[in-house]
Write an enzyme that holds these catalytic residues in place. Sequence first.
Site, PDB file in Angstrom:
ATOM      1  N   LYS A 165       0.840  -1.172   0.000  1.00 48.98           N
ATOM      2  CA  LYS A 165       0.000   0.000   0.000  1.00 48.98           C
ATOM      3  C   LYS A 165       0.891   1.244   0.000  1.00 48.98           C
ATOM      4  CE  LYS A 165      -3.784  -2.126  -0.319  1.00 48.98           C
ATOM      5  NZ  LYS A 165      -4.541  -2.020  -1.574  1.00 48.98           N
ATOM      6  N   LYS A 265     -13.105  -6.794  -8.451  1.00 54.25           N
ATOM      7  CA  LYS A 265     -13.745  -6.814  -7.134  1.00 54.25           C
ATOM      8  C   LYS A 265     -15.231  -7.118  -7.316  1.00 54.25           C
ATOM      9  CE  LYS A 265     -10.719  -3.890  -4.337  1.00 54.25           C
ATOM     10  NZ  LYS A 265      -9.514  -3.764  -5.159  1.00 54.25           N
TER      11      LYS A 265
END
Length: 368
Positions: A165, A265
Amino acid sequence: MKITAIKAWQVDLPLKEGRYSWSNGNFVEVFDATVVAVETDDGVTGYAECCPLGSAYLPAYGAGVRAGLAEIAPKLIGLDPTNLGEMNRRMDAALKGHAFVKAPIDIACWDILGKVAGLPVHALLGGAAQDRVALYRAISQQPPEQMARAVAGYRAEGYTKFQLKVGGNADEDIARIIACRDILHPSDVLVADANTGWTRAEAARVVAAVSDLDVYIEQPCPSFEECLSVRRRTALPFVLDEVITDVEALLRGLAEDAMDIINLKISKVGGLTKARLIRDLCVESGIPMTIEDTWGGDIVTATIAHLARSTPAEFCFSATDFNSYGTRDIATGAPRRLDGFMTASDAPGLGVTPLIESFGAPALSIGG
């Protein structure tokens, strides 16, 4: 077969690591999940789960799932849940947009269809294309040395694919990428995921600084146009996520050669029906996918596993075992990670049984 009731429970999912942090200072400590049950007059109940990544990631949030369900659920009572095309048309007619609200209804209907047919969902999605699915581990945004230690720890647990991240200060992100790539084996996969957090100028600096490293660049900027600009500046393999919201967005990306991989997703696109369509278009177009969701627990993980298991391995770049990130079990029968892999159950439907007795009173109950 007809739907007689739709119920939903709000479920908290605390994290083992205490906090999950990504770009622009965003973080979540306890995830707000919604478990959905679709009941029928034949006594068959389908289950699903939806868990947005807070409210600052996509146009979705936990309470919004339940508010949206209250809007559409009354209009679905009496429909045949095994008629997935009609179910999705009715939901789209009842509520414009808000794909994340419709996803758990769609997934629960797939669970019902599998139970009625006596088949696992992965068989209905095209059949088992691989026995086990390779997983990636997301590494929460921290100082470079802490992220490198986290990568080393998860590698010792069997993971070989890692998603860093980044999307913060460009200099710190460059250091994060270098530190983590340095401790990995040549065969390990490293993805630098900015989660839309860089400006175009910051992204240009980062991709230039790490151009000699084996690293994937994921969703550097907020818009499709900005990401495309960055892609044209680098030879590094490129992943799009947040801007791939539906078939139209995928087709645009394919037409403009905007990516090498997408993140698919399931709740972001509206459930398994639409995710399967996007998956099949990617396979036909030669685009591998990370098959995952925004977040979740056991039921989300099972849903991911079924779609991933029915996807050919060469097009399944990785998947996610979200239930290994949390401290709470919410269903039995869910996939469990083993040496960096998981698989989907061969039981009918999703193969999971929610621990309803631990959820408390329903937050929503429509129908009888």
